[in-house]
Design an enzyme around this catalytic site. Structure first.
Site, PDB file in Angstrom:
ATOM      1  N   SER A 195       1.274  12.360   1.781  1.00 15.11           N
ATOM      2  CA  SER A 195       0.392  11.373   2.403  1.00 15.11           C
ATOM      3  C   SER A 195       0.533  11.276   3.913  1.00 15.11           C
ATOM      4  CB  SER A 195       0.656  10.009   1.786  1.00 15.11           C
ATOM      5  OG  SER A 195       1.971   9.588   2.095  1.00 15.11           O
ATOM      6  N   HIS A 238      -2.487  10.713  -4.176  1.00 13.59           N
ATOM      7  CA  HIS A 238      -3.428  10.806  -3.046  1.00 13.59           C
ATOM      8  C   HIS A 238      -4.528  11.831  -3.292  1.00 13.59           C
ATOM      9  CE1 HIS A 238      -2.352   8.185   0.287  1.00 13.59           C
ATOM     10  NE2 HIS A 238      -1.099   8.283  -0.113  1.00 13.59           N
ATOM     11  N   LYS A 245      -5.511   3.699  -5.574  1.00 15.72           N
ATOM     12  CA  LYS A 245      -6.059   4.370  -4.382  1.00 15.72           C
ATOM     13  C   LYS A 245      -7.529   4.715  -4.655  1.00 15.72           C
ATOM     14  CE  LYS A 245      -1.776   5.817  -2.256  1.00 15.72           C
ATOM     15  NZ  LYS A 245      -0.532   6.048  -3.009  1.00 15.72           N
TER      16      LYS A 245
HETATM   17  C1  LIG Z   1       0.744   5.483  -3.294  1.00 16.83           C
HETATM   18  C2  LIG Z   1       1.664   6.372  -4.018  1.00 16.83           C
HETATM   19  C3  LIG Z   1       2.451   5.868  -5.051  1.00 16.83           C
HETATM   20  C4  LIG Z   1       2.509   4.411  -5.391  1.00 16.83           C
HETATM   21  O1  LIG Z   1       1.413   4.017  -6.159  1.00 16.83           O
HETATM   22  P1  LIG Z   1       1.373   2.511  -6.697  1.00 16.83           P
HETATM   23  O2  LIG Z   1       0.431   2.580  -7.856  1.00 16.83           O
HETATM   24  O3  LIG Z   1       0.842   1.672  -5.579  1.00 16.83           O
HETATM   25  O4  LIG Z   1       2.737   2.149  -7.083  1.00 16.83           O
HETATM   26  C5  LIG Z   1       3.240   6.756  -5.746  1.00 16.83           C
HETATM   27  N1  LIG Z   1       3.285   8.068  -5.443  1.00 16.83           N
HETATM   28  C6  LIG Z   1       2.546   8.569  -4.446  1.00 16.83           C
HETATM   29  C7  LIG Z   1       2.620  10.044  -4.142  1.00 16.83           C
HETATM   30  C8  LIG Z   1       1.718   7.744  -3.698  1.00 16.83           C
HETATM   31  O5  LIG Z   1       1.004   8.242  -2.700  1.00 16.83           O
END
Ligand SMILES: *Cc1c(COP(=O)(O)O)cnc(C)c1O
Length: 417
Positions: free
Chosen positions: A201, A229, A270
């Site tokens: 990310s 992502h 996301k």
């Molecule tokens: C955003 C993200 C998470 C966390 O996701 P949540 O559902 O908000 O806990 C986990 N792993 C990666 C690679 C992320 O980018």
């Protein structure tokens, strides 16, 4: 004398930490929104004033967070099922929308089964401590997400004798070295697991899944991908990094010789609606083991049913309207091209919708993001410890909800900075 809040050790060291952050300009200020997440949002500043700003720091990649179908599905589920079950799932905590969503996720990712959690963090924390046994080793890219790091640590505590290996970021020679070492380690008697983020990310670079698959096959390791992502972003129809590499079973360009990913973790917080929630998508047996033995599944409530219904609607919208993915790609390409040709800033290349501008010091990134707010642009600066010291950045993230006009406004602001 009793310890007061100002003299106990915790109070003293916490005050010191907060003052250090403040004096070095590293304090994060929570920005307050007073409208749905969309291309443009209403923000309330610390002085109470309100502002309309273009939001370019959300993971709302497909613009589904405020899609009418996504909102309506949540309202409908709230009306039908109420707030929740007041129970963990194995007692009386599973509604039909949970099963519907899990079927949708399995279809979307291309696995036999899936299981949902309140977050991807939670899903990842359920995965390794449940599936690993003493004698196993978990091998991880050094830049993997914090939830993976913590899940590995937790596994080593809960299942004593689970080993860890770290390879250099996206370095296949280094990954091979760590695998070779594991193979020759007499204490590694069980399963080798290799985990990577699909999309990283902070840079927006992607893991080399075909090469990792080959390595895993060579060492009889299971390949786990956290594709949080990549949902809605990577691959022709937004299935993820595996689709990008023609490793999505059933996809139009699927190339069986590339192999498939064994286990996925992902988020619903996301691109897939943006509410909350996470999942593991894998074989039915792995999911059944998680249901039987996962501590977060046995001792913690389900994803709220309203969120489950919204997430299901978001994934259905993506499956039915894959043109959203192309729209995201087009607007991201336009944004990169305009930053490069119109401003003095360098934007990192990437096949994702993440466009980071490296600025150096943490304080610089924070100051720039503050200034951009005055120009009507909401972009967050990331610094240490989220990224290495000296590599602080503004992370611009595009959404299919953005138009060229929004990009033009960003470019104008960057020029005037
Ligand atoms: C955003 C993200 C998470 C966390 O996701 P949540 O559902 O908000 O806990 C986990 N792993 C990666 C690679 C992320 O980018």
């Amino acid at each position: 004398m009793t310890a007061t809040t100002s003299t106990n050790p915790f109070a003293i060291r916490t005050r010191e930490t907060l003052e250090m952050l403040e004096s070095s300009g590293q304090t994060k200020v929570l920005q307050i929104l007073d409208s749905p997440m969309d291309a443009v949002v209403n923000m309330i500043d610390p002085d109470g004033s309100t502002h309309q700003r273009i939001c370019m720091c959300s993971n709302n990649y497909l613009g589904l967070a405020n899609h009418p179908d996504v909102v309506d599905a949540g309202i409908e589920a709230l009306r039908t099922y109420g707030a929740g079950t007041a129970s963990v799932r194995f007692i009386c905590g599973t509604f039909t929308p949970h099963l519907t969503l899990e079927k949708t996720i399995a279809e979307y990712i291309g696995t036999q089964a899936a299981y949902t959690f309140v977050s991807c963090w939670n899903a990842t924390e359920a995965l390794f401590p449940t599936v690993c046994e003493p004698g196993d080793i978990i091998i991880s890219d050094e830049l993997n997400h914090a939830c993976i790091v913590d899940s590995m640590r937790l596994s080593a505590v809960i299942k004593k004798g689970v080993k860890k290996g770290i390879y250099k970021h996206s370095d296949m020679d280094s990954a091979r070295e760590v695998l070779e070492k594991a193979k020759n380690n007499p204490e590694v008697t069980g399963q080798i697991w290799l985990i990577t983020d699909g999309v990283f990310s902070m840079e927006g670079d992607i893991a080399n899944l075909p090469a990792l698959r080959k390595l895993c096959d060579e060492y009889n390791a299971l390949l786990v991908v956290d594709d949080s992502h990549a949902h809605g972003v990577m691959g022709k129809t937004g299935r993820g990094t595996h689709e990008h590499y023609n490793m999505f079973p059933g996809g139009s360009g699927f190339q069986p010789e590339n192999g498939v990913v064994d286990i996925f973790t992902g988020t619903l917080g996301k691109g897939l609606g943006g509410g909350a929630g996470g999942f593991i998508a894998a074989s039915q047996d792995l999911i059944d083991l998680i249901i039987q033995r996962g501590r977060p599944t046995l001792f913690s409530n389900a994803l709220p049913v309203t969120v489950a219904a919204s997430a299901n609607a978001a994934i259905r919208t993506l499956i039915n309207e894959p043109q959203r993915v192309q729209k995201l790609r087009d607007i991201t390409a336009y944004c990169r091209q305009q930053i490069k040709s119109e401003t003095k800033f360098e934007v990192l290349e990437s096949p994702t919708a993440i466009c980071p501008i490296i600025v150096g010091e943490t304080a610089t990134a924070i100051a720039m993001s503050k200034k951009l707010l005055a120009y009507g642009i909401f972009v967050i600066g990331f610094g240490y410890p989220v990224v290495p010291e000296g590599e602080a950045r503004l992370r611009i993230q595009m959404s299919a909800a953005h138009t060229n006009k929004h990009v033009d406004q960003l470019v104008k602001a960057l020029k005037e900075l």
